[in-house]
Design an enzyme around this catalytic site. Structure first.
Site, PDB file in Angstrom:
ATOM      1  N   CYS A 103       1.051  -1.280   0.057  1.00 23.77           N
ATOM      2  CA  CYS A 103       0.165   0.305   0.101  1.00 23.77           C
ATOM      3  C   CYS A 103       0.834   0.711   0.125  1.00 23.77           C
ATOM      4  CB  CYS A 103      -1.299  -0.273   1.274  1.00 23.77           C
ATOM      5  SG  CYS A 103      -1.872   1.238   1.555  1.00 23.77           S
ATOM      6  N   HIS A 145      -2.474  -4.959 -10.422  1.00 24.18           N
ATOM      7  CA  HIS A 145      -3.406  -4.304 -11.688  1.00 24.18           C
ATOM      8  C   HIS A 145      -3.731  -4.193 -12.444  1.00 24.18           C
ATOM      9  CE1 HIS A 145      -2.970  -1.368  -7.751  1.00 24.18           C
ATOM     10  NE2 HIS A 145      -2.002  -1.511  -7.413  1.00 24.18           N
ATOM     11  N   GLU A 190     -10.850  -0.727  -5.563  1.00 23.14           N
ATOM     12  CA  GLU A 190      -9.234  -1.051  -4.611  1.00 23.14           C
ATOM     13  C   GLU A 190     -10.304  -3.126  -4.280  1.00 23.14           C
ATOM     14  OE1 GLU A 190      -6.108  -0.113  -1.685  1.00 23.14           O
ATOM     15  OE2 GLU A 190      -7.774   1.357  -2.121  1.00 23.14           O
ATOM     16  N   CYS A 235      -5.509   5.599  -4.501  1.00 17.48           N
ATOM     17  CA  CYS A 235      -4.876   4.093  -4.244  1.00 17.48           C
ATOM     18  C   CYS A 235      -3.006   4.768  -4.986  1.00 17.48           C
ATOM     19  CB  CYS A 235      -5.598   3.375  -5.337  1.00 17.48           C
ATOM     20  SG  CYS A 235      -4.933   2.241  -4.783  1.00 17.48           S
ATOM     21  N   GLY A 267      -1.751   1.879  -7.282  1.00 21.60           N
ATOM     22  CA  GLY A 267      -2.758   2.114  -8.486  1.00 21.60           C
ATOM     23  C   GLY A 267      -2.525   2.933  -9.752  1.00 21.60           C
TER      24      GLY A 267
END
Length: 266
Positions: free
Chosen positions: A72, A149, A197, A206, A209
């Site tokens: 993260c 992703h 997410e 994100c 992301g």
């Protein structure tokens, strides 16, 4: 009673517990209860800090559904800001290094990978333009940023109903570990991004992301580094060259410190 810190990166909010200073066990049920915004403390992710044998600190990341994820970016910036020092952070997705940069935090997210096994996908295919479509979303690029992703480029990012399509794509069997869904539009080196997410739903920001989407844009020749990524929660700057780590720079905001009885959460 135990201590926690509430922080956010561009509105992506976290409950951070330093388990090096207190004893706490986190189960999926306990993570769900802490993250619940009506009956718990409330957050997008629960962050647990632990000792590490290979880095300055180890970070475990739990989604509101109780699942544990690998990386993260927004949380990494918050941890650097919370501990107020340059850090190497051990995650399930690898080592993330971060440093203070004025009022912002710069983190090196490691190298992006693109092999179908790296994402991972259920079977071999071209990850630069996957031969798949969900309604009007088609041919995404797959990128692993420590977590998986799928990146879609569209003309109008706000015309895509991610609340409807996000869960379908996230849980498609082609993604055995599920996937984060990124829908973006590009104007020059400016990217506007919405993210569904994995395990958390539609989010205002994100970090991984933003990294995955910027990497996809640069790799496909749609933009050049550095790239500015705008999300509803704010803006990140992403710098990347092929074969190099992805560098993300953005804010990390301390909200408040609190105490809780962890035994009350399952």
């Amino acid at each position: 009673m135990g201590e926690f810190h509430k922080m956010h990166g561009l509105g992506n909010d976290f409950v951070i517990i330093d388990a090096r200073l207190q004893s706490i066990e986190i189960s999926p049920t306990r993570a769900q209860m802490i993250a619940d915004r009506k009956f718990g403390i409330g957050c997008d992710q629960l962050i647990l800090l632990l000792t590490s044998e290979i880095a300055d600190v180890r970070m475990r990341i739990f989604n509101p559904d109780g699942s544990e994820v690998e990386a993260c970016g927004n949380a990494s910036r918050c941890v650097v800001a919370l501990l107020n020092q340059d850090l190497n952070i051990e995650t399930l997705g690898g080592i993330i290094s971060g440093k203070l940069s004025g009022n912002d935090v710069e983190v090196s997210m490691g190298e992006a990978t693109f092999g179908w096994q790296d994402i991972p996908l259920a079977f071999a295919m071209n990850t630069d333009a996957m031969p798949l479509a969900w309604d009007n979303l088609a041919a995404p690029m797959a990128v692993n940023m420590g977590n998986p992703h799928a990146v879609f480029f569209v003309d109008d990012v706000d015309a895509v109903d991610l609340r409807q399509l996000g869960p379908t794509i996230e849980n498609d069997s082609v993604f055995p570990e599920r996937v984060n869904v990124n829908v973006a539009s590009i104007a020059g080196n400016e990217i506007h991004l919405n993210v569904w997410e994995r395990g958390a739903g539609l989010t205002g920001a994100c970090g991984t992301g933003a990294c995955a989407t910027a990497v996809a844009a640069i790799r496909q020749g749609k933009a050049t580094s550095p790239v500015t990524v705008h999300q509803s929660g704010g803006t990140l700057t992403i710098d990347w060259s092929p074969g190099q780590p992805v560098i993300m720079t953005g804010s990390a905001t301390y909200v408040f410190k609190g105490q809780a009885d962890w035994d009350a959460f399952g």
